[in-house]
Motif scaffolding. Structure first.
Motif, short mmCIF file in Angstrom:
data_model
loop_
_atom_site.label_atom_id
_atom_site.label_comp_id
_atom_site.label_asym_id
_atom_site.label_seq_id
_atom_site.Cartn_x
_atom_site.Cartn_y
_atom_site.Cartn_z
N TYR A 1 58.78 43.26 41.48
CA TYR A 1 59.52 44.36 40.90
C TYR A 1 59.00 45.66 41.51
O TYR A 1 57.88 46.07 41.25
N GLU A 2 59.79 46.26 42.37
CA GLU A 2 59.45 47.53 43.03
C GLU A 2 58.21 47.43 43.91
O GLU A 2 57.59 48.43 44.23
N PHE A 3 57.81 46.23 44.28
CA PHE A 3 56.69 46.01 45.21
C PHE A 3 55.41 46.71 44.76
O PHE A 3 54.78 47.45 45.51
N THR A 4 55.03 46.46 43.52
CA THR A 4 53.84 47.09 42.97
C THR A 4 52.68 46.10 42.87
O THR A 4 52.88 44.89 42.94
N ASN A 5 51.50 46.65 42.71
CA ASN A 5 50.30 45.85 42.50
C ASN A 5 49.84 46.00 41.06
O ASN A 5 49.84 47.10 40.52
N THR A 6 49.46 44.88 40.47
CA THR A 6 48.81 44.85 39.17
C THR A 6 47.44 44.25 39.41
O THR A 6 47.28 43.37 40.25
N TYR A 7 46.45 44.74 38.67
CA TYR A 7 45.08 44.25 38.86
C TYR A 7 44.53 43.71 37.55
O TYR A 7 44.68 44.33 36.50
N LEU A 8 43.92 42.54 37.64
CA LEU A 8 43.27 41.88 36.51
C LEU A 8 41.77 41.95 36.77
O LEU A 8 41.30 41.50 37.82
N ILE A 9 41.02 42.53 35.83
CA ILE A 9 39.60 42.78 36.03
C ILE A 9 38.79 42.20 34.88
O ILE A 9 39.10 42.45 33.71
N SER A 10 37.74 41.48 35.23
CA SER A 10 36.77 41.03 34.24
C SER A 10 35.47 40.73 34.96
O SER A 10 35.47 40.22 36.09
N ARG A 11 34.36 41.07 34.34
CA ARG A 11 33.06 40.77 34.93
C ARG A 11 32.63 39.33 34.60
O ARG A 11 31.79 38.75 35.25
N ARG A 12 33.21 38.79 33.57
CA ARG A 12 32.82 37.45 33.11
C ARG A 12 33.81 36.40 33.59
O ARG A 12 34.92 36.71 33.97
N SER A 13 33.39 35.16 33.52
CA SER A 13 34.27 34.07 33.92
C SER A 13 35.32 33.77 32.84
O SER A 13 36.27 33.04 33.09
N SER A 14 35.14 34.31 31.66
CA SER A 14 36.14 34.20 30.59
C SER A 14 35.88 35.33 29.60
O SER A 14 34.86 36.00 29.66
N GLY A 15 36.84 35.58 28.71
CA GLY A 15 36.68 36.61 27.69
C GLY A 15 37.57 37.81 27.95
O GLY A 15 38.60 37.71 28.61
N ASP A 16 37.15 38.96 27.40
CA ASP A 16 37.95 40.17 27.50
C ASP A 16 38.17 40.58 28.95
O ASP A 16 37.27 40.47 29.78
N ALA A 17 39.38 41.06 29.21
CA ALA A 17 39.74 41.49 30.56
C ALA A 17 40.60 42.75 30.47
O ALA A 17 41.15 43.08 29.42
N ILE A 18 40.71 43.41 31.62
CA ILE A 18 41.48 44.64 31.75
C ILE A 18 42.64 44.38 32.70
O ILE A 18 42.47 43.74 33.73
#
Length: 183
Positions: A8-25
């Motif tokens: 959709y509109e050639f955008t980038n989304t980023y998934l960020i987490s320091r851990r291998s599971s749990g809360d993410a951004i």
């Protein structure tokens, strides 16, 4: 950091987490589709926070779907996005979210609500800085103001930084200091 290319509109989304599971951004959810959901769930993440580089639809269209699944806090310079209240960023702010320290840096120009997010040696630049150029602005006055802010707030950073734009390929701060055509 996972980079998700959104057709959709050639955008980038980023998934960020320091851990291998749990809360993410999630940064700039331009859409929220089954592929993104599967990536999140496969890695046992929970989207607890959303960072918006600006409020243009091609960077926010996924929010209504995302919010049906996750109870995320949204950070933006606008108080409401798609009917959801946000944590409003009015000035440079340090956020401690999902076990990470993120600095939100207001940098208006491309839009009046543009933000850059700094996390360790990474800058999530939205449409403000892209590989080789900057984002479009409403006029020349705004372009000059934006480039002055980029020089003052971003180009003064020392060390090696990776830049993750809202559109296009990642780049580095060093490369942009040398070759960005508009700065």
């Amino acid at each position: 950091v996972f980079t998700i290319f959104q057709p959709y509109e050639f955008t980038n989304t980023y998934l960020i987490s320091r851990r291998s599971s749990g809360d993410a951004i999630l940064v700039d959810p331009g859409s929220f589709d089954l592929n993104l959901l599967n990536l999140i769930e496969k890695n046992h993440y929970y989207i607890s926070h959303v960072l918006l580089s600006h409020s243009h639809i091609n960077h926010t269209k996924g929010i209504p779907t995302l919010m049906k699944i996750y109870n995320a806090r949204i950070y933006s310079m606008k108080p409401v996005i798609h009917g959801y209240s946000t944590e409003v960023i009015e000035k440079e702010t340090v956020l401690h979210i999902a076990g990470l320290k993120v600095t939100a840096i207001p940098l208006p120009g491309h839009s009046d609500d543009s933000l850059i997010f700094k996390l360790d040696n990474m800058l999530f630049t939205g449409d403000t800085i892209k590989a080789g150029y900057t984002g479009e602005t409403p006029g020349l006055k705004e372009q000059h103001a934006m480039t002055a802010l980029i020089r003052k707030k971003i180009f003064k950073l020392t060390g090696e930084y990776l830049l993750f734009p809202g559109h296009g390929a990642p780049t580095t701060l060093a490369a942009e200091k040398k070759s960005n055509l508009l700065i």
